[in-house]
Design a protein around this motif. Structure first.
Motif, PDB file in Angstrom:
ATOM      1  N   VAL A 237       0.855  -1.190   0.000  1.00 45.16           N
ATOM      2  CA  VAL A 237       0.000   0.000   0.000  1.00 45.16           C
ATOM      3  C   VAL A 237       0.893   1.243   0.000  1.00 45.16           C
ATOM      4  CG1 VAL A 237      -1.901   1.159   1.157  1.00 45.16           C
ATOM      5  CG2 VAL A 237      -1.702  -1.329   1.303  1.00 45.16           C
ATOM      6  N   SER A 238       0.491   2.279  -0.763  1.00 45.78           N
ATOM      7  CA  SER A 238       1.457   3.329  -1.106  1.00 45.78           C
ATOM      8  C   SER A 238       1.578   4.519  -0.175  1.00 45.78           C
ATOM      9  CB  SER A 238       1.202   3.841  -2.532  1.00 45.78           C
ATOM     10  OG  SER A 238       0.011   4.593  -2.596  1.00 45.78           O
ATOM     11  N   ASN A 239       0.797   4.616   0.903  1.00 43.95           N
ATOM     12  CA  ASN A 239       1.122   5.621   1.921  1.00 43.95           C
ATOM     13  C   ASN A 239       0.538   5.215   3.268  1.00 43.95           C
ATOM     14  OD1 ASN A 239      -1.503   6.740   2.441  1.00 43.95           O
ATOM     15  ND2 ASN A 239      -1.299   8.193   0.774  1.00 43.95           N
ATOM     16  N   GLY A 240       0.894   5.959   4.315  1.00 46.71           N
ATOM     17  CA  GLY A 240       0.519   5.565   5.664  1.00 46.71           C
ATOM     18  C   GLY A 240      -0.969   5.600   5.928  1.00 46.71           C
ATOM     19  N   LEU A 241      -1.682   6.614   5.412  1.00 42.77           N
ATOM     20  CA  LEU A 241      -3.121   6.662   5.607  1.00 42.77           C
ATOM     21  C   LEU A 241      -3.805   5.499   4.907  1.00 42.77           C
ATOM     22  CD1 LEU A 241      -3.967  10.465   5.248  1.00 42.77           C
ATOM     23  CD2 LEU A 241      -3.869   9.102   7.341  1.00 42.77           C
ATOM     24  N   MET A 242      -3.378   5.195   3.698  1.00 40.20           N
ATOM     25  CA  MET A 242      -3.962   4.072   2.971  1.00 40.20           C
ATOM     26  C   MET A 242      -3.642   2.744   3.659  1.00 40.20           C
ATOM     27  SD  MET A 242      -3.160   5.311  -0.941  1.00 40.20           S
ATOM     28  CE  MET A 242      -3.862   3.831  -1.674  1.00 40.20           C
ATOM     29  N   LEU A 243      -2.469   2.646   4.242  1.00 39.16           N
ATOM     30  CA  LEU A 243      -2.103   1.443   4.980  1.00 39.16           C
ATOM     31  C   LEU A 243      -3.052   1.231   6.157  1.00 39.16           C
ATOM     32  CD1 LEU A 243      -0.041  -0.880   5.209  1.00 39.16           C
ATOM     33  CD2 LEU A 243       1.386   0.648   6.598  1.00 39.16           C
ATOM     34  N   MET A 244      -3.393   2.307   6.841  1.00 41.62           N
ATOM     35  CA  MET A 244      -4.361   2.218   7.932  1.00 41.62           C
ATOM     36  C   MET A 244      -5.706   1.716   7.414  1.00 41.62           C
ATOM     37  SD  MET A 244      -5.594   5.230  10.539  1.00 41.62           S
ATOM     38  CE  MET A 244      -3.899   5.496  11.097  1.00 41.62           C
ATOM     39  N   GLY A 245      -6.130   2.223   6.259  1.00 39.47           N
ATOM     40  CA  GLY A 245      -7.380   1.761   5.667  1.00 39.47           C
ATOM     41  C   GLY A 245      -7.345   0.290   5.310  1.00 39.47           C
ATOM     42  N   ALA A 246      -6.207  -0.184   4.818  1.00 40.33           N
ATOM     43  CA  ALA A 246      -6.083  -1.598   4.470  1.00 40.33           C
ATOM     44  C   ALA A 246      -6.166  -2.486   5.712  1.00 40.33           C
ATOM     45  CB  ALA A 246      -4.768  -1.840   3.730  1.00 40.33           C
ATOM     46  N   VAL A 247      -5.571  -2.034   6.816  1.00 40.97           N
ATOM     47  CA  VAL A 247      -5.678  -2.782   8.078  1.00 40.97           C
ATOM     48  C   VAL A 247      -7.137  -2.881   8.509  1.00 40.97           C
ATOM     49  CG1 VAL A 247      -5.123  -2.748  10.537  1.00 40.97           C
ATOM     50  CG2 VAL A 247      -3.346  -2.240   8.847  1.00 40.97           C
ATOM     51  N   ARG A 248      -7.864  -1.786   8.422  1.00 39.95           N
ATOM     52  CA  ARG A 248      -9.280  -1.802   8.790  1.00 39.95           C
ATOM     53  C   ARG A 248     -10.072  -2.756   7.900  1.00 39.95           C
ATOM     54  NH1 ARG A 248      -9.916   4.784   9.236  1.00 39.95           N
ATOM     55  NH2 ARG A 248      -8.987   5.039  11.313  1.00 39.95           N
TER      56      ARG A 248
END
Length: 326
Positions: A237-248
């Motif tokens: 995943v290409s940035n930290g906010l999107m990474l958080m979304g992927a975890v959710r």
């Protein structure tokens, strides 16, 4: 039609040198200063404060335009820029665009109106491609690239960073590796290119998707994708906010990490370490990005005609449990 100092001089019935002295608090009588100031009001003249600030070495102002202040990466870079500006006696005007080209245009106009000394800017891909050179102030791009030779910039080696994540996942035994990338910036475009090139090098088929670069959009995109038959067994995943979304999204679908899904991304934020089992990420040198941007801006102010420079920094892979196999 722009109004210049000659127009003010003509309206006041004085020389341009007298106008300069009056506006710069030079040696003129109170009556003459009032006469010049009245002409300024009558003509609508806006003095170029940036040039005056540079000449006088007094209070100066720079603009800092970031893509999303909620993104901890930009928060950290902003802090680094502000620290360097404070040390240099500069004020900072901070603007947030939410990756919106219209807001970018509005804030660039604001910088012109404020007569800033220079601007540090993280633009969308569309704005970066359309930006003109030789404007009222120098611009240094951060995190995002523009057309070659247009503006000084400080960026991460995004292609190498994405490739490093692919190489790590392949070494762990993963084959179906997906990539979820932002849709608005050159940074995401470069990270996608690095991912695709590395997958091809390993003889694997790249499968990539794009969405807006925020947590909510990434959560919805990842949730749809991970619910499909034949979903990826690993995701970059290409940035930290999107990474958080992927975890959710993984939690919504009850997909354990890394048991059912290996996950890797960008930005070594505190929460990525605290999350069990810890997320594999590329750590960006945020303090150096901010400091280098300020250094490029200072150099450009001192030497306006020097060649355009692009500083490319390396990311550091931080390997944690989210990509461990078995």
């Amino acid at each position: 039609m722009s109004v210049g100092i000659r127009d003010v001089a003509r309206a006041a019935g004085v020389s341009t040198a007298t106008v300069s002295r009056a506006l710069g608090r030079g040696p003129v009588s109170d009556a003459l200063r009032e006469q010049v100031e009245a002409a300024v009001r009558a003509t609508g003249y806006r003095p170029n404060l940036s040039a005056r600030r540079l000449r006088s070495q007094t209070t100066r102002t720079i603009g800092l335009i970031v893509a999303d202040i909620r993104n901890p990466f930009f928060t950290a870079v902003s802090r680094a820029v502000e620290d360097a500006a404070y040390q240099a006696g500069l004020r900072v005007i901070l603007c947030n665009t939410d990756e919106d080209a219209e807001r970018e245009a509005m804030y660039l106009r604001l910088m012109e109106e404020e007569r800033v000394t220079g601007v540090i800017f993280a633009p969308t891909r569309a704005t970066a491609q359309a930006m003109k050179t030789g404007g009222d102030f120098p611009v240094v791009l951060i995190d995002r690239s523009g057309p070659p030779g247009a503006h000084d910039s400080v960026v991460l080696d995004n292609i190498a960073a994405s490739a490093a994540l692919v190489d790590h996942l392949v070494a762990q035994g993963y084959g179906r590796i997906g990539g979820l990338f932002g849709s608005t910036s050159s940074t995401a475009q470069e990270r996608r290119a690095g991912y695709e090139a590395a997958m091809a090098r390993h003889g694997l088929a790249p499968v990539a998707q794009a969405c807006l670069p925020n947590a909510a959009a990434a959560e919805e995109a990842a949730a749809r994708w991970l619910a499909e038959v034949g979903r990826p067994e690993a995701l970059i995943v290409s940035n930290g906010l999107m990474l958080m979304g992927a975890v959710r999204a993984a939690r919504r679908l009850a997909l354990p990490i890394p048991g059912a899904l290996a996950l890797a991304g960008f930005d070594n934020e505190p929460w990525t370490e605290l999350l069990d089992p810890g997320l594999t990420v590329i750590e960006q040198p945020v303090a150096e990005i901010g400091a280098q941007a300020m250094s490029l801006l200072f150099d450009r102010l001192k030497n306006p005609d020097q060649p355009v420079r692009k500083v490319v920094l390396s990311g550091r892979p931080v390997l944690r449990g989210s990509t461990r196999r078995g």
